[in-house]
Design a protein around this motif. Structure first.
Motif, PDB file in Angstrom:
ATOM      1  N   CYS A  15       0.867  -1.177   0.000  1.00 37.09           N
ATOM      2  CA  CYS A  15       0.000   0.000   0.000  1.00 37.09           C
ATOM      3  C   CYS A  15       0.906   1.230   0.000  1.00 37.09           C
ATOM      4  CB  CYS A  15      -0.889  -0.026   1.244  1.00 37.09           C
ATOM      5  SG  CYS A  15      -2.011   1.367   1.415  1.00 37.09           S
ATOM      6  N   ASP A  30      -3.901   1.368  -3.558  1.00 37.89           N
ATOM      7  CA  ASP A  30      -4.145  -0.022  -3.167  1.00 37.89           C
ATOM      8  C   ASP A  30      -4.395  -0.188  -1.666  1.00 37.89           C
ATOM      9  OD1 ASP A  30      -4.044  -0.786  -5.774  1.00 37.89           O
ATOM     10  OD2 ASP A  30      -2.154  -1.854  -5.660  1.00 37.89           O
ATOM     11  N   ALA A  55      -6.730   2.291  -7.269  1.00 39.21           N
ATOM     12  CA  ALA A  55      -6.524   0.847  -7.258  1.00 39.21           C
ATOM     13  C   ALA A  55      -5.858   0.412  -8.557  1.00 39.21           C
ATOM     14  CB  ALA A  55      -7.857   0.117  -7.089  1.00 39.21           C
ATOM     15  N   THR A  56      -4.753  -0.322  -8.433  1.00 37.11           N
ATOM     16  CA  THR A  56      -4.120  -0.875  -9.627  1.00 37.11           C
ATOM     17  C   THR A  56      -4.972  -1.970 -10.241  1.00 37.11           C
ATOM     18  OG1 THR A  56      -2.848  -2.467  -8.289  1.00 37.11           O
ATOM     19  CG2 THR A  56      -1.779  -0.364  -8.834  1.00 37.11           C
ATOM     20  N   HIS A  62      -5.908  -5.933  -2.512  1.00 37.05           N
ATOM     21  CA  HIS A  62      -5.515  -4.571  -2.871  1.00 37.05           C
ATOM     22  C   HIS A  62      -6.611  -3.531  -2.623  1.00 37.05           C
ATOM     23  CE1 HIS A  62      -1.606  -5.503  -4.822  1.00 37.05           C
ATOM     24  NE2 HIS A  62      -2.176  -6.700  -4.904  1.00 37.05           N
ATOM     25  N   GLY A 142       1.195  -2.596  -9.480  1.00 34.48           N
ATOM     26  CA  GLY A 142       0.266  -3.567  -8.927  1.00 34.48           C
ATOM     27  C   GLY A 142       0.803  -4.978  -9.041  1.00 34.48           C
ATOM     28  N   GLY A 180       3.102  -4.437  -6.540  1.00 32.14           N
ATOM     29  CA  GLY A 180       2.036  -4.725  -5.587  1.00 32.14           C
ATOM     30  C   GLY A 180       2.439  -5.656  -4.467  1.00 32.14           C
TER      31      GLY A 180
END
Length: 202
Positions: A15, A30, A55-56, A62, A142, A180
Motif C-alpha cells: 500500500c 491499493d 486501485a491498480t 488490494h 500492482g 504490488g
C-alpha cells in the motif's frame, strides 16, 4: 515527491501514500486488507490527509479496506470499470464512491499521474506513472510486474506480457518500479534480468 509504503494484510500487498511533500494532501494507492492502524500511523507521521484512493486492480488484497477508508475520510476509490465486477456485492454499497479510471493524465493531491491500461492480470489492471519535481520517475505496477517476475495472468494467452511490453518496458531504465508485492526494482533491472520480459519494450 513523498512516497510512503507499507505492507497490508496476510498477503503483504504493498500500500502506498503519494504526495508532493509532507504536511498536505495525499493519494492512497491499493488500500488492502486491515490497513487501519498502519495507515493512521503513516498519515500522522507525515502530516498527510488522503483525498482519493487509487486501485491498480480489483483483487481483495488490494482493495479490501477501500470502503472503510472511503467512509472514514469521505474519499472515493478510482478503479477501472472492467474490474468493478471483482468487488461483487460490495460495489453496491459504494453508490457514487467509485470513480471509473480511464487511460491518460489524472491530477490528484497536486500530483500529475499517468494512468496506463495494462490488462492481463485482471481485465482492468492499470499502472500509475509519476515524475517528481526533481525529475525522478516511478511507476506503480500492482500485480502486473514484480522484481524478477510478473503476475499471474487471467487474460488471453500472452496478454500481460504484451501489456507490459507496450506500456511499462518502454519507460526509461532509471524508472523506479513499485510493485504490488515484494521489493522495489527499476525498469533497467527488469529489462536486463526478468526472464518473462526478454525482448519486450525498447
Amino acid at each position: 515527491m513523498l512516497v510512503v509504503g507499507f505492507p497490508a494484510g496476510p498477503l503483504e500487498a504493498n500500500c502506498y501514500l503519494l504526495a508532493p511533500e509532507g504536511g498536505g494532501d495525499c493519494v492512497l494507492v491499493d488500500p488492502g486488507e486491515d490497513i487501519g492502524a498502519a495507515l493512521d500511523a503513516a498519515l500522522a507521521a507525515h502530516g498527510l490527509t488522503p483525498v482519493a484512493m487509487l486501485a491498480t486492480h480489483g483483487h481483495p488484497d488490494h482493495v479490501a479496506s477501500a470502503a472503510e477508508v472511503g467512509a472514514r475520510h469521505g474519499i472515493p476509490l478510482h478503479l477501472h470499470e472492467a474490474d468493478r465486477p471483482l468487488l461483487g456485492a460490495a460495489a453496491g454499497e459504494w453508490k457514487d464512491g467509485i470513480v471509473p479510471l480511464v487511460e491518460g493524465p489524472l491530477r490528484l493531491a497536486g500530483l500529475e499521474i499517468t494512468v496506463s491500461r495494462t490488462p492481463g492480470h485482471t481485465a482492468g489492471s492499470v499502472t500509475f506513472g509519476l515524475t517528481s519535481a526533481e525529475g525522478g520517475r516511478i511507476v506503480l505496477t500492482g500485480d502486473s510486474l514484480f522484481a524478477g517476475s510478473i503476475g499471474r495472468s487471467s487474460g488471453a494467452d500472452g496478454e500481460l506480457v504484451r501489456s507490459l511490453g507496450a506500456k511499462v518496458m518502454t519507460l526509461p531504465d532509471d524508472t523506479v518500479v513499485l510493485p504490488g508485492h515484494g521489493p522495489a526494482t527499476t525498469i533497467g533491472q527488469e529489462r536486463a534480468g526478468n526472464p518473462f520480459l526478454a525482448g519486450t519494450g525498447s
